[in-house]
Design a protein around this motif. Structure first.
Motif, PDB file in Angstrom:
ATOM      1  N   LEU A 171       1.125  -1.158  -0.490  1.00  0.00           N
ATOM      2  CA  LEU A 171       0.005   0.208   0.359  1.00  0.00           C
ATOM      3  C   LEU A 171       0.690   1.583   0.084  1.00  0.00           C
ATOM      4  O   LEU A 171       0.410   2.447  -0.625  1.00  0.00           O
ATOM      5  CB  LEU A 171      -0.735   0.092   1.265  1.00  0.00           C
ATOM      6  N   ALA A 172       1.357   1.560   0.349  1.00  0.00           N
ATOM      7  CA  ALA A 172       2.843   2.334   1.161  1.00  0.00           C
ATOM      8  C   ALA A 172       3.753   2.732  -0.223  1.00  0.00           C
ATOM      9  O   ALA A 172       3.749   3.577  -1.142  1.00  0.00           O
ATOM     10  CB  ALA A 172       3.466   1.670   2.261  1.00  0.00           C
ATOM     11  N   LEU A 173       4.239   1.372  -1.008  1.00  0.00           N
ATOM     12  CA  LEU A 173       4.887   1.421  -2.760  1.00  0.00           C
ATOM     13  C   LEU A 173       3.741   1.752  -3.845  1.00  0.00           C
ATOM     14  O   LEU A 173       3.803   2.952  -4.602  1.00  0.00           O
ATOM     15  CB  LEU A 173       5.377   0.170  -2.943  1.00  0.00           C
ATOM     16  N   TYR A 174       2.341   1.348  -3.689  1.00  0.00           N
ATOM     17  CA  TYR A 174       1.627   2.144  -4.594  1.00  0.00           C
ATOM     18  C   TYR A 174       1.111   3.511  -4.078  1.00  0.00           C
ATOM     19  O   TYR A 174       1.114   4.198  -5.408  1.00  0.00           O
ATOM     20  CB  TYR A 174      -0.058   1.140  -4.043  1.00  0.00           C
ATOM     21  N   ARG A 175       0.792   3.993  -2.622  1.00  0.00           N
ATOM     22  CA  ARG A 175       0.380   5.580  -3.139  1.00  0.00           C
ATOM     23  C   ARG A 175       1.339   6.192  -3.089  1.00  0.00           C
ATOM     24  O   ARG A 175       1.863   7.242  -2.919  1.00  0.00           O
ATOM     25  CB  ARG A 175       0.238   5.699  -1.124  1.00  0.00           C
ATOM     26  N   SER A 176       3.137   5.917  -3.443  1.00  0.00           N
ATOM     27  CA  SER A 176       3.980   6.196  -4.220  1.00  0.00           C
ATOM     28  C   SER A 176       4.257   6.976  -4.862  1.00  0.00           C
ATOM     29  O   SER A 176       5.682   7.401  -5.483  1.00  0.00           O
ATOM     30  CB  SER A 176       5.515   6.158  -2.437  1.00  0.00           C
ATOM     31  N   GLY A 177       3.615   5.712  -5.721  1.00  0.00           N
ATOM     32  CA  GLY A 177       3.413   5.732  -7.290  1.00  0.00           C
ATOM     33  C   GLY A 177       4.512   5.058  -7.985  1.00  0.00           C
ATOM     34  O   GLY A 177       4.611   4.603  -9.432  1.00  0.00           O
ATOM     35  N   ARG A 178       4.493   3.813  -6.892  1.00  0.00           N
ATOM     36  CA  ARG A 178       5.623   2.209  -7.634  1.00  0.00           C
ATOM     37  C   ARG A 178       4.213   1.820  -7.240  1.00  0.00           C
ATOM     38  O   ARG A 178       4.382   0.864  -6.786  1.00  0.00           O
ATOM     39  CB  ARG A 178       6.697   2.828  -6.375  1.00  0.00           C
ATOM     40  N   ARG A 179       4.412   1.755  -8.480  1.00  0.00           N
ATOM     41  CA  ARG A 179       3.098   0.226  -9.114  1.00  0.00           C
ATOM     42  C   ARG A 179       3.367  -0.839  -8.973  1.00  0.00           C
ATOM     43  O   ARG A 179       2.651  -1.636  -9.134  1.00  0.00           O
ATOM     44  CB  ARG A 179       1.855   1.100 -10.175  1.00  0.00           C
ATOM     45  N   THR A 180       4.635  -1.017  -9.756  1.00  0.00           N
ATOM     46  CA  THR A 180       5.610  -2.656 -10.549  1.00  0.00           C
ATOM     47  C   THR A 180       5.279  -2.410  -8.889  1.00  0.00           C
ATOM     48  O   THR A 180       6.041  -4.048  -9.059  1.00  0.00           O
ATOM     49  CB  THR A 180       6.104  -1.433 -11.123  1.00  0.00           C
TER      50      THR A 180
END
Length: 180
Positions: A171-180
């Motif tokens: 979730l933290a990665l997704y919200r930071s724009g790191r979707r891969t």
């Protein structure tokens, strides 16, 4: 033995539990007599007022929860959980941070009881990890996802099978724009 009494402060600890915490599987033939001597010495060391009481099945250490790091941890953790549930995220984060600050290293690091390390340390460790995860949830709810990425990566390395921590990292990665 004092560690067993402290871990169960204000609750009775049976003679058998005290014996296991003191001697594991190498219980002396005169276990009850030896325990009585140890308790007598502890009472002398602790002084007045008497903190160790006798129960029908063992002993109880009477001490305010706030005088013990584990008691303060549990109190602050409960405050954090209540604040989180009511949406008071800043209060929750502060309470969780204060609770986690009560940990100054591995649980019972200076205690030589194999029994306590086998039975109590995993419970204490799991409780600490649960509160750390609850704190991470609060920080994520507050939008602090970027600051959690490094600590969550470290936690996933330490606890590769802890699904909640992996979910928080994703979730933290997704919200930071790191979707891969």
């Amino acid at each position: 033995m004092i560690a067993a009494l402290l871990l169960r402060a204000n609750r009775p600890v049976s003679i058998d539990e005290l014996a296991q915490s003191a001697w594991s599987d190498d219980v002396p033939r005169r276990m009850v007599s030896a325990l009585r001597v140890y308790v007598m010495r502890l009472r002398q060391l602790l002084g007045e007022p008497p903190l160790i009481g006798t129960t029908s099945t063992g002993y109880v250490l009477r001490i305010p929860d706030q005088d013990l790091d584990v008691g303060r941890f549990e109190s602050l953790a409960a405050q954090g959980l209540a604040a989180s549930a009511s949406g008071e995220l800043d209060v929750a984060e502060t309470s969780f941070d204060q609770a986690l600050a009560e940990w100054r290293g591995p649980a019972l690091a200076d205690v030589e009881s194999e029994f306590l390390h086998r039975v109590n340390v995993p419970q204490l460790h799991d409780r600490r990890l649960d509160i750390e995860a609850a704190r991470n949830d609060v920080v994520l709810r507050k939008g602090g996802h970027r600051g959690l990425i490094a600590p969550l990566r470290q936690l996933t390395e330490q606890y590769p099978f802890h699904e909640q921590i992996w979910a928080q990292l994703m979730l933290a990665l997704y919200r930071s724009g790191r979707r891969t």
